[in-house]
Design a protein around this motif. Structure first.
Motif, mmCIF file in Angstrom:
data_model
loop_
_atom_site.group_PDB
_atom_site.id
_atom_site.type_symbol
_atom_site.label_atom_id
_atom_site.label_comp_id
_atom_site.label_asym_id
_atom_site.label_seq_id
_atom_site.Cartn_x
_atom_site.Cartn_y
_atom_site.Cartn_z
ATOM 1 N N PHE A 1 0.821 -1.215 0.000
ATOM 2 C CA PHE A 1 0.000 0.000 0.000
ATOM 3 C C PHE A 1 0.852 1.263 0.000
ATOM 4 O O PHE A 1 0.440 2.291 -0.522
ATOM 5 N N GLY A 2 2.055 1.207 0.591
ATOM 6 C CA GLY A 2 2.943 2.371 0.568
ATOM 7 C C GLY A 2 3.363 2.710 -0.850
ATOM 8 O O GLY A 2 3.395 3.879 -1.240
ATOM 9 N N ALA A 3 3.682 1.684 -1.647
ATOM 10 C CA ALA A 3 4.060 1.897 -3.047
ATOM 11 C C ALA A 3 2.877 2.438 -3.841
ATOM 12 O O ALA A 3 3.034 3.329 -4.674
ATOM 13 N N VAL A 4 1.703 1.912 -3.575
ATOM 14 C CA VAL A 4 0.496 2.397 -4.260
ATOM 15 C C VAL A 4 0.273 3.871 -3.911
ATOM 16 O O VAL A 4 0.014 4.691 -4.785
ATOM 17 N N ALA A 5 0.409 4.199 -2.648
ATOM 18 C CA ALA A 5 0.179 5.579 -2.202
ATOM 19 C C ALA A 5 1.162 6.549 -2.846
ATOM 20 O O ALA A 5 0.799 7.698 -3.132
ATOM 21 N N ASP A 6 2.391 6.095 -3.098
ATOM 22 C CA ASP A 6 3.416 6.971 -3.659
ATOM 23 C C ASP A 6 3.317 7.168 -5.164
ATOM 24 O O ASP A 6 3.981 8.039 -5.711
ATOM 25 N N MET A 7 2.505 6.384 -5.849
ATOM 26 C CA MET A 7 2.370 6.527 -7.301
ATOM 27 C C MET A 7 1.721 7.872 -7.617
ATOM 28 O O MET A 7 0.659 8.198 -7.088
ATOM 29 N N ALA A 8 2.368 8.635 -8.471
ATOM 30 C CA ALA A 8 1.861 9.966 -8.821
ATOM 31 C C ALA A 8 0.464 9.896 -9.426
ATOM 32 O O ALA A 8 -0.324 10.831 -9.289
ATOM 33 N N SER A 9 0.152 8.793 -10.078
ATOM 34 C CA SER A 9 -1.146 8.654 -10.743
ATOM 35 C C SER A 9 -2.283 8.314 -9.786
ATOM 36 O O SER A 9 -3.444 8.308 -10.197
ATOM 37 N N GLN A 10 -1.982 8.038 -8.539
ATOM 38 C CA GLN A 10 -3.026 7.614 -7.606
ATOM 39 C C GLN A 10 -3.751 8.809 -7.007
ATOM 40 O O GLN A 10 -3.207 9.544 -6.200
ATOM 41 N N THR A 11 -4.966 8.962 -7.437
ATOM 42 C CA THR A 11 -5.866 9.966 -6.879
ATOM 43 C C THR A 11 -7.017 9.206 -6.234
ATOM 44 O O THR A 11 -7.144 7.990 -6.419
ATOM 45 N N ALA A 12 -7.845 9.907 -5.518
ATOM 46 C CA ALA A 12 -9.015 9.253 -4.929
ATOM 47 C C ALA A 12 -9.864 8.625 -6.035
ATOM 48 O O ALA A 12 -10.343 7.500 -5.892
ATOM 49 N N LEU A 13 -10.011 9.314 -7.148
ATOM 50 C CA LEU A 13 -10.819 8.790 -8.244
ATOM 51 C C LEU A 13 -10.180 7.544 -8.859
ATOM 52 O O LEU A 13 -10.854 6.539 -9.090
ATOM 53 N N SER A 14 -8.873 7.585 -9.118
ATOM 54 C CA SER A 14 -8.233 6.420 -9.731
ATOM 55 C C SER A 14 -8.262 5.215 -8.789
ATOM 56 O O SER A 14 -8.448 4.079 -9.229
ATOM 57 N N LEU A 15 -8.112 5.445 -7.494
ATOM 58 C CA LEU A 15 -8.210 4.344 -6.526
ATOM 59 C C LEU A 15 -9.623 3.779 -6.493
ATOM 60 O O LEU A 15 -9.818 2.564 -6.431
ATOM 61 N N ARG A 16 -10.615 4.639 -6.558
ATOM 62 C CA ARG A 16 -12.018 4.192 -6.550
ATOM 63 C C ARG A 16 -12.286 3.296 -7.765
ATOM 64 O O ARG A 16 -12.864 2.223 -7.653
#
Length: 106
Positions: A58-73
């Protein structure tokens, strides 16, 4: 008068939109969901930050520049790979998103 009213309305909508984007979900509840569903495959504590690990922590996922609330949803609501198809409630989805975003390196 009308001009000032429209400007004030636009400013208040912009502020409200930013507050909503940041205030969605409960990170503590999201960690509980992740502990019950995700921990079997993912490192959920934020320590694993290697983006090439499969599945990523999850730390790596959180650090991805492309990860926004919308993209995670979208990601959480779309079948992908060998991941089990969990049916999270909207609240659980918001909470997991808040938890992942709380792990973002500052």
């Amino acid at each position: 008068m009308l001009r000032w009213g429209l400007g004030a309305l636009c400013a208040s909508v912009a502020c409200a939109g930013g507050a909503l984007a940041q205030g969605v979900g409960d990170a503590r509840a999201g960690r509980a969901v992740a502990t019950s569903l995700c921990i079997q495959c993912h490192d959920i504590d934020g320590a694993a930050r290697d983006p090439s690990r499969v599945p990523p922590g999850f730390g790596a996922v959180a650090d991805m520049a492309s990860q926004t609330a919308l993209s995670l949803r979208v990601f959480l609501q779309t079948p992908h790979g060998a991941m089990p198809r969990y049916q999270l409630t909207p609240t659980e989805t918001d909470d997991v998103i808040a938890y992942i975003q709380s792990l973002r390196a500052r």
